[in-house]
Design a protein around this motif. Structure first.
Motif, short mmCIF file in Angstrom:
data_model
loop_
_atom_site.label_atom_id
_atom_site.label_comp_id
_atom_site.label_asym_id
_atom_site.label_seq_id
_atom_site.Cartn_x
_atom_site.Cartn_y
_atom_site.Cartn_z
N UNK A 72 11.98 36.08 45.68
CA UNK A 72 12.12 37.26 45.27
C UNK A 72 13.01 37.33 43.73
N UNK A 73 12.93 35.75 43.68
CA UNK A 73 13.56 34.97 42.95
C UNK A 73 12.37 35.27 42.03
N UNK A 74 11.12 34.75 41.94
CA UNK A 74 10.57 34.68 40.90
C UNK A 74 9.98 35.93 40.49
N UNK A 75 10.17 36.95 41.58
CA UNK A 75 9.84 38.66 40.99
C UNK A 75 10.70 38.48 40.17
N UNK A 76 12.07 38.08 40.80
CA UNK A 76 12.97 39.00 39.41
C UNK A 76 12.96 38.47 38.03
N UNK A 77 12.24 36.95 38.06
CA UNK A 77 12.41 36.81 36.78
C UNK A 77 11.30 37.62 35.81
N UNK A 78 9.94 37.73 36.50
CA UNK A 78 9.26 38.03 36.06
C UNK A 78 9.84 39.59 35.49
N UNK A 79 10.11 39.99 36.06
CA UNK A 79 10.63 41.61 36.47
C UNK A 79 12.14 41.15 35.00
N UNK A 80 12.87 40.27 34.79
CA UNK A 80 13.72 39.85 33.61
C UNK A 80 12.88 39.91 32.94
N UNK A 81 11.84 39.02 32.46
CA UNK A 81 10.78 38.70 31.41
C UNK A 81 10.33 39.80 30.67
N UNK A 82 9.61 41.00 31.56
CA UNK A 82 9.13 42.31 30.93
C UNK A 82 9.43 42.88 29.93
N UNK A 83 11.08 43.29 31.87
CA UNK A 83 12.05 44.04 30.53
C UNK A 83 12.60 44.04 29.48
N UNK A 85 11.46 42.42 27.13
CA UNK A 85 9.66 42.66 26.17
C UNK A 85 10.25 44.20 25.98
N UNK A 86 10.50 44.58 26.76
CA UNK A 86 10.95 46.21 26.65
C UNK A 86 11.78 46.41 25.44
N UNK A 87 13.29 45.00 26.27
CA UNK A 87 14.38 46.06 25.37
C UNK A 87 14.13 45.13 23.82
N UNK A 88 13.35 44.40 23.43
CA UNK A 88 13.60 43.92 21.78
C UNK A 88 12.55 44.69 21.30
N UNK A 89 11.53 44.78 21.89
CA UNK A 89 9.90 45.52 21.34
C UNK A 89 10.80 46.41 20.70
N UNK A 90 11.73 47.73 21.53
CA UNK A 90 12.19 49.14 21.56
C UNK A 90 13.10 48.55 20.35
N UNK A 91 14.27 47.49 20.14
CA UNK A 91 14.86 47.69 19.01
C UNK A 91 14.45 46.92 18.31
N UNK A 99 5.94 47.29 11.54
CA UNK A 99 5.59 48.87 11.76
C UNK A 99 4.67 48.46 12.07
N UNK A 100 3.29 47.52 12.58
CA UNK A 100 2.20 47.83 12.81
C UNK A 100 1.83 46.91 13.52
N UNK A 101 0.61 46.69 14.73
CA UNK A 101 0.45 45.90 16.02
C UNK A 101 0.63 44.53 15.13
N UNK A 102 0.80 43.97 13.97
CA UNK A 102 0.77 42.81 13.78
C UNK A 102 2.10 42.27 13.60
N UNK A 103 3.32 43.03 13.41
CA UNK A 103 4.66 42.83 13.48
C UNK A 103 4.71 42.49 14.86
N UNK A 104 4.39 43.69 15.54
CA UNK A 104 4.99 43.07 16.96
C UNK A 104 4.24 41.89 17.61
N UNK A 105 2.89 41.62 17.28
CA UNK A 105 2.34 40.36 18.05
C UNK A 105 3.59 39.24 16.95
N UNK A 106 3.75 39.70 16.09
CA UNK A 106 4.85 38.36 15.87
C UNK A 106 6.30 37.96 16.51
N UNK A 107 6.85 39.65 16.82
CA UNK A 107 7.77 40.04 17.17
C UNK A 107 7.86 39.37 18.39
#
Length: 144
Positions: A72-83, A85-91, A99-107
């Protein structure tokens, strides 16, 4: 109080990591003879700190989970990582870090490196605190 100390320390580490990553990105662009001027709108430094704070707040989801199994702890860590990533990508999208896919990959690459750095640093700080507490307990026992 310990939780807010963790949030504060992680906010500083994440924000510093983002600034360091942007500096490395500009160094690479300079070495490749591209335009290296940084033209930030006024809100970019604040957006970096806000993103660091939001990511650090999500860490509260992980701490103080006693009696939980390892899976359960490992699953929460994976969910934390994905969440996060979504926060950082959204911000990043909201504040115009890319502004493009290359910039997203760098981020995304910077995110993975910063995530690993913050985990390692946080574990090291927790181990250091634990050692200080154990040394203090040992000193109290020696006095008795």
């Amino acid at each position: 109080m310990k939780k807010w100390k963790i949030v504060f320390n992680q906010t500083l580490m994440i924000s510093t990591g983002i600034l360091f990553g942007l500096g490395v990105q500009k160094l690479i662009e300079w070495l490749c003879n591209k335009d290296t001027s940084i033209n930030w709108p006024w809100y970019i430094p604040l957006s970096i700190i806000l993103t660091g704070f939001l990511c650090a707040l999500a860490t509260l989801f992980l701490i103080d989970r006693e009696g939980e199994n390892v899976a359960s702890g490992k699953v929460r860590i994976v969910l934390h990582f994905i969440f996060l990533l979504i926060v950082v990508a959204g911000c990043g999208w909201l504040f115009g870090w890319y502004t493009d896919l290359t910039g997203f990959i760098v981020i995304a690459v910077m995110y993975v490196l910063i995530y690993a750095f913050v985990w390692i640093s946080s574990l090291w700080m927790a181990k250091t605190d634990e050692k200080k507490i154990n040394d203090a307990i040992r000193d109290i026992r020696d006095d008795e």
